[in-house]
Design a protein around this motif. Structure first.
Motif, mmCIF file in Angstrom:
data_model
loop_
_atom_site.group_PDB
_atom_site.id
_atom_site.type_symbol
_atom_site.label_atom_id
_atom_site.label_comp_id
_atom_site.label_asym_id
_atom_site.label_seq_id
_atom_site.Cartn_x
_atom_site.Cartn_y
_atom_site.Cartn_z
ATOM 1 N N LEU A 75 45.578 42.737 32.566
ATOM 2 C CA LEU A 75 45.447 41.658 31.881
ATOM 3 C C LEU A 75 45.024 40.555 32.822
ATOM 4 O O LEU A 75 44.109 39.825 32.395
ATOM 5 C CB LEU A 75 46.294 41.315 30.767
ATOM 6 N N SER A 76 45.958 40.415 33.721
ATOM 7 C CA SER A 76 45.628 39.100 34.857
ATOM 8 C C SER A 76 44.151 39.389 35.244
ATOM 9 O O SER A 76 43.672 38.369 35.611
ATOM 10 C CB SER A 76 46.729 38.927 35.571
ATOM 11 N N ARG A 77 43.662 40.536 35.616
ATOM 12 C CA ARG A 77 42.483 40.700 36.400
ATOM 13 C C ARG A 77 41.242 40.376 35.453
ATOM 14 O O ARG A 77 40.295 39.658 35.599
ATOM 15 C CB ARG A 77 42.291 41.959 37.125
ATOM 16 N N ARG A 82 37.497 36.418 33.248
ATOM 17 C CA ARG A 82 36.989 35.666 32.067
ATOM 18 C C ARG A 82 36.888 34.302 32.479
ATOM 19 O O ARG A 82 36.141 33.497 32.039
ATOM 20 C CB ARG A 82 37.804 36.000 30.798
ATOM 21 N N SER A 83 37.959 33.622 33.257
ATOM 22 C CA SER A 83 37.904 32.215 33.351
ATOM 23 C C SER A 83 36.992 31.681 34.515
ATOM 24 O O SER A 83 36.562 30.646 34.322
ATOM 25 C CB SER A 83 39.370 31.901 34.090
ATOM 26 N N GLU A 84 36.455 32.762 35.144
ATOM 27 C CA GLU A 84 35.285 32.308 36.019
ATOM 28 C C GLU A 84 34.080 32.415 35.273
ATOM 29 O O GLU A 84 32.963 31.559 35.601
ATOM 30 C CB GLU A 84 35.154 33.397 37.099
ATOM 31 N N HIS A 85 34.013 33.173 34.360
ATOM 32 C CA HIS A 85 32.730 33.462 33.388
ATOM 33 C C HIS A 85 33.153 32.863 31.951
ATOM 34 O O HIS A 85 32.671 33.545 31.195
ATOM 35 C CB HIS A 85 32.426 34.742 33.488
ATOM 36 N N ALA A 86 33.571 31.498 32.071
ATOM 37 C CA ALA A 86 33.769 31.118 30.782
ATOM 38 C C ALA A 86 32.731 30.895 29.723
ATOM 39 O O ALA A 86 31.752 30.465 30.043
ATOM 40 C CB ALA A 86 34.931 29.647 30.994
ATOM 41 N N ARG A 97 32.102 47.370 35.688
ATOM 42 C CA ARG A 97 31.477 47.469 37.013
ATOM 43 C C ARG A 97 32.062 46.015 37.858
ATOM 44 O O ARG A 97 32.387 46.282 38.945
ATOM 45 C CB ARG A 97 30.141 47.451 36.929
ATOM 46 N N SER A 98 32.132 44.904 37.099
ATOM 47 C CA SER A 98 32.630 43.652 37.746
ATOM 48 C C SER A 98 34.157 43.733 38.327
ATOM 49 O O SER A 98 34.377 43.248 39.400
ATOM 50 C CB SER A 98 32.691 42.545 36.947
ATOM 51 N N LEU A 99 34.829 44.489 37.578
ATOM 52 C CA LEU A 99 36.295 44.348 37.867
ATOM 53 C C LEU A 99 36.452 45.673 38.762
ATOM 54 O O LEU A 99 37.729 45.695 39.430
ATOM 55 C CB LEU A 99 37.025 44.557 36.836
ATOM 56 N N ASN A 100 35.667 46.724 38.835
ATOM 57 C CA ASN A 100 35.897 47.735 39.621
ATOM 58 C C ASN A 100 37.090 48.508 39.357
ATOM 59 O O ASN A 100 37.991 48.887 40.292
ATOM 60 C CB ASN A 100 35.683 47.481 41.214
ATOM 61 N N MET A 101 37.242 48.719 38.167
ATOM 62 C CA MET A 101 38.524 49.317 37.634
ATOM 63 C C MET A 101 38.030 50.327 36.535
ATOM 64 O O MET A 101 36.768 50.367 36.107
ATOM 65 C CB MET A 101 39.260 48.357 36.458
#
Length: 133
Positions: A75-77, A82-86, A97-101
């Motif tokens: 959730l923190s990731r 989400r805060s960077e791309h508000a 893909r962006s989170l690489n998870m």
């Protein structure tokens, strides 16, 4: 008065049921049925077995991830991204893909984290799930 409504007698003929059934011999089988049994190419059979095995491995991997939950880290990731791309809606697969998870981690985190998910497109189109702002 009730003569037209009441049944006075009944007859039951069981002659058809008591007849001996017709013999089923080779002459009464009719036309031969084509068999679906055939020779299978060894390479193709090995490919099918490998596909089945890889599906089972993928299921086991997904279950392993689900049992090794670290929901707060996931959730923190997602929250940091989400805060960077508000204010932007993002497709689920693009977020993965962006989170690489792995998809299963992102999906579990989104469901349990209270994020708003929206499906765009057809019901079975998994590429059209969006995380909305």
């Amino acid at each position: 008065m009730l003569a037209g409504v009441l049944r006075q007698s009944m007859a039951l003929h069981l002659d058809e049921l008591l007849k001996e059934p017709p013999r089923r011999g080779p002459e009464s089988l009719g036309e031969p049925i084509e068999s679906i049994v055939g020779i299978v190419d060894k390479e193709r059979l090995l490919e099918v077995v490998e596909e089945i095995h890889s599906d089972e491995v993928a299921k086991e991997h997904a279950l392993q991830i689900a049992h090794e939950e670290n929901l707060s880290a996931w959730l923190s990731r997602i929250g940091a991204w989400r805060s960077e791309h508000a204010g932007q809606d993002v497709a689920l697969l693009e977020l993965v893909r962006s989170l690489n998870m792995p998809l299963i981690k992102v999906w579990i985190a989104l469901l349990l984290g209270g994020y708003h998910l929206e499906q765009r497109g057809e019901f079975y189109d998994t590429t059209q799930v969006w995380v909305t702002a």
